[in-house]
Write an enzyme that holds these catalytic residues in place. Structure first.
Site, short mmCIF file in Angstrom:
data_model
loop_
_atom_site.label_atom_id
_atom_site.label_comp_id
_atom_site.label_asym_id
_atom_site.label_seq_id
_atom_site.Cartn_x
_atom_site.Cartn_y
_atom_site.Cartn_z
N LYS A 122 46.27 36.63 41.38
CA LYS A 122 46.97 36.06 40.10
C LYS A 122 48.27 36.52 40.35
O LYS A 122 48.74 37.82 40.86
CB LYS A 122 46.25 37.13 38.90
CG LYS A 122 46.95 36.78 37.48
CD LYS A 122 45.99 37.56 36.57
CE LYS A 122 46.74 37.26 35.20
NZ LYS A 122 45.88 38.07 34.08
N ASP A 269 40.36 29.83 26.45
CA ASP A 269 40.65 29.84 27.73
C ASP A 269 40.55 31.13 28.54
O ASP A 269 40.41 31.26 29.67
CB ASP A 269 41.89 29.06 27.84
CG ASP A 269 43.03 29.86 27.12
OD1 ASP A 269 43.02 29.71 26.00
OD2 ASP A 269 44.18 30.37 27.90
N ASN A 270 40.50 32.34 27.60
CA ASN A 270 40.06 33.51 28.06
C ASN A 270 38.89 33.96 27.89
O ASN A 270 38.62 35.25 27.90
CB ASN A 270 41.24 34.38 27.38
CG ASN A 270 42.78 34.18 27.82
OD1 ASN A 270 43.11 33.56 28.76
ND2 ASN A 270 43.78 34.68 27.04
P1 AMP Z 1 47.21 33.62 28.72
O1 AMP Z 1 46.91 33.39 27.45
O2 AMP Z 1 47.94 34.74 29.35
O3 AMP Z 1 45.91 33.91 29.57
O4 AMP Z 1 47.73 32.23 29.50
C1 AMP Z 1 47.60 30.96 28.72
C2 AMP Z 1 48.02 29.84 29.96
O5 AMP Z 1 49.23 30.17 30.33
C3 AMP Z 1 47.29 29.63 31.01
O6 AMP Z 1 47.16 28.73 31.49
C4 AMP Z 1 47.94 30.62 32.23
O7 AMP Z 1 47.59 30.40 33.43
C5 AMP Z 1 49.50 30.29 31.81
N1 AMP Z 1 50.33 31.13 32.13
C6 AMP Z 1 50.50 32.50 31.62
N2 AMP Z 1 51.79 33.12 32.27
C7 AMP Z 1 52.10 32.28 33.09
C8 AMP Z 1 53.02 32.33 34.09
N3 AMP Z 1 53.82 33.39 34.41
N4 AMP Z 1 53.38 31.14 35.20
C9 AMP Z 1 52.44 30.17 34.96
N5 AMP Z 1 51.42 30.06 33.81
C10 AMP Z 1 51.35 31.08 32.99
MG MG Z 2 44.35 33.26 30.36
#
Ligand code: AMP
Ligand code: MG
Length: 521
Positions: A122, A269-270
């Site tokens: 990650k 998605d989480n």
């Molecule tokens: P999260 O809610 O943080 O789990 O992320 C939601 C979406 O945003 C997922 O598809 C993650 O892969 C993407 N995401 C979050 N942070 C980043 C980042 N720094 N670079 C690229 N994609 C991100």
């Molecule tokens: Mg996520």
């Protein structure tokens, strides 16, 4: 360093024909090949020995150069080809379309002791799913993930594991509070380990595109490799699968409520298909018992993902998964039955869990009232959840209510908030509780032992994680090492660490990182 490689996912499921690493929509594929970005100066910070053993590595491997290189993304392990997964999801209740592993890269599957695991970096750089973001992660959030994933495991909460934490040597720009104040932070990479990183959103993606072919391929694959106990065929197979995901999800939520964990971003998605806690972002631990609390500032208005709402949201997310699987099942009724059973089962499991927290073994009708009145009482004045339940085990059957009250009063943040009426309520509750434990056959010592096995003494309080992050930012990892060891035995007394069995200090009450977190990580 020798890993036993397996490539089930990439050999059995359709690959994205393009290997162009730019943000784009990927259709009719379950993964895209992508190589981690080489970090400019990878440095080892910490690794979990137990996770290393799990995947067949030794203590010697952990300190090897190859370990640092492979798990920082500097080199690709021989005979492997890293890949990222597309998925979709509902974020804060709204359909978000294609998301995917935007900053996660699966290195490979490995097999050890007949168990298979997927290893995932990650923060190792952009993928076709990075959308507008950079694909990186900062040290702050990587420490939070590494420590908390392992702490959750030792608490007995189903979770992805964390193998390692490395610095990339690169700087990453982040606007922590999304208020126009971006600053550079140290970049870091965590290697997560789980049976797979398939999410509810993985199924939603194909459903949203009416891509029944890939939905079926992914579902069949998931069942075949990860739900081997499902022996049924056709529609029943998918129903059994959904039933099992509902069951493990429910179990996970009951554990969250037991230890006071607030995930913070329960988007579909989480949600792992394995019912394990995944994606440690703006999570937090209840300090004062407050069902309305969420650590996530992005969710401050609606508090959709507040502590007390987690069971509801899990069910909401299961509805979304059911919708997706409907494309394979074509019959809503059996899906609805499973969903309807969720609330009933949750209530039952929740009560059992709370009975255990109170040290009650016998099931009595009246317990529901005892438990409900307690959770109301805990909200009257700020009362530390962890300290309250831990201290409660010290009550003895022969105690007067006054003595019993003395046993638990350490949990109050400000004793001055106690007025006569609240005190009276506590006395009434403690009287009821004492009468209840008298009806049990356990001795005081036995009850204490059983209660202490479900009521942790040490959790990764938000301010403790922040202290550790502040030190680590300056290059001092001693607190990180100390906390990692402490949290391996969260139910043990560990008298030398008594200082971490303490209420949140006042300075941390409204501090960024302690009570206010954002998705910026
Ligand atoms: P999260 O809610 O943080 O789990 O992320 C939601 C979406 O945003 C997922 O598809 C993650 O892969 C993407 N995401 C979050 N942070 C980043 C980042 N720094 N670079 C690229 N994609 C991100
Ligand atoms: Mg996520």
């Amino acid at each position: 360093m020798k890993l036993h490689i397996q490539n089930n996912f990439t050999t059995e499921l359709p690959a994205d024909p393009s290997e162009i690493n730019i943000p784009r929509q990927v259709e009719r594929a379950c993964f895209s090949y992508v190589t981690p970005k080489q970090p400019s100066k990878p440095t080892f910070i910490h690794a979990s020995e137990e996770v290393a053993y799990l995947i067949g590595l030794s203590s010697k491997d952990i300190v090897s150069e190859e370990f640092l290189n492979v798990f920082s993304g500097k080199t690709v392990y021989p005979e492997t080809k890293p890949y990222a997964l597309p998925y979709a999801g509902h974020q804060f209740g709204n359909w978000a379309g294609q998301l995917g592993d935007g900053r996660a890269i699966n290195l490979t599957e490995v097999v050890h002791n007949n168990q298979s695991y997927t290893l995932q970096l990650k923060g190792a750089g952009p993928t076709p799913y990075s959308r507008t973001a950079d694909g990186f992660a900062v040290l702050r959030s990587s420490i939070r993930e590494h420590l908390c994933a392992e702490a959750m495991h030792y608490l007995g909460v189903p979770t992805t594991r964390s193998l390692s934490l490395m610095l990339s040597g690169d700087e990453v720009l982040r606007d922590i509070l999304y208020n126009g104040n971006p600053a550079y932070e140290k970049g870091a990479i965590v290697c997560r380990v789980a049976p797979s990183f398939i999410r509810f959103g993985s199924f939603e993606l194909f459903y949203s595109r009416n891509d029944r072919v890939n939905l079926k391929l992914l579902t069949d694959f998931t069942i075949k490799h990860h739900f081997p106990d499902i022996k049924s065929e056709s529609v029943t197979k998918y129903l059994d699968f959904f039933q099992e995901v509902s069951r493990t999800t429910l179990d996970m939520i009951v554990h969250w409520q037991r230890v006071g964990f607030v995930h913070g971003v329960m988007n579909t998605d989480n949600m792992s298909i394995h019912g394990v806690t995944i994606d440690y972002g703006p999570y937090g631990w209840l300090e004062d018992y407050n069902p309305n609390w969420t650590p996530n500032t992005t969710d401050r208005e609606n508090k959709r993902y507040r502590f007390g709402n987690q069971p509801e949201i899990a069910l909401w997310n299961l509805y979304k998964l059911a919708n997706a699987l409907y494309l394979l099942i074509n019959d809503a009724k059996p899906l609805e039955e499973i969903l309807n059973a969720f609330s009933v089962n949750y209530q039952k499991e929740y009560l059992n869990m709370m009975r255990n927290k109170l040290g009650l073994k016998v099931t009595k009708e009246e317990d529901a009232i005892l438990i409900e009145s307690l959770t109301e009482l805990l909200q009257l004045i700020e009362t530390d959840m962890t300290i309250f339940f831990r201290n409660l085990s010290n009550i003895q059957k022969t105690d007067t209510v006054e003595v019993a009250f003395d046993v638990i009063k350490e949990a109050f943040y400000n004793e001055k908030d106690l007025n006569a009426s609240i005190l009276d309520n506590w006395h009434v509750w403690l009287e009821h509780y004492k009468n209840r434990i008298i009806q049990e056959s356990l001795t005081d010592a036995e009850r204490k032992e059983q209660m202490n096995a479900v009521n942790p003494k040490y959790v990764l309080r938000n301010y403790i994680a922040q202290l550790c992050i502040d030190d680590a930012d300056k290059g001092d990892y001693s607190l990180l090492n100390e906390l990692f060891e402490l949290l391996k035995k969260p139910y043990d007394e560990q008298p030398n660490s008594q200082k971490w069995f303490a209420k949140r200090p006042d300075w941390a009450r409204d501090k960024v990182g302690c009570s206010m977190l954002s998705c910026s990580s």
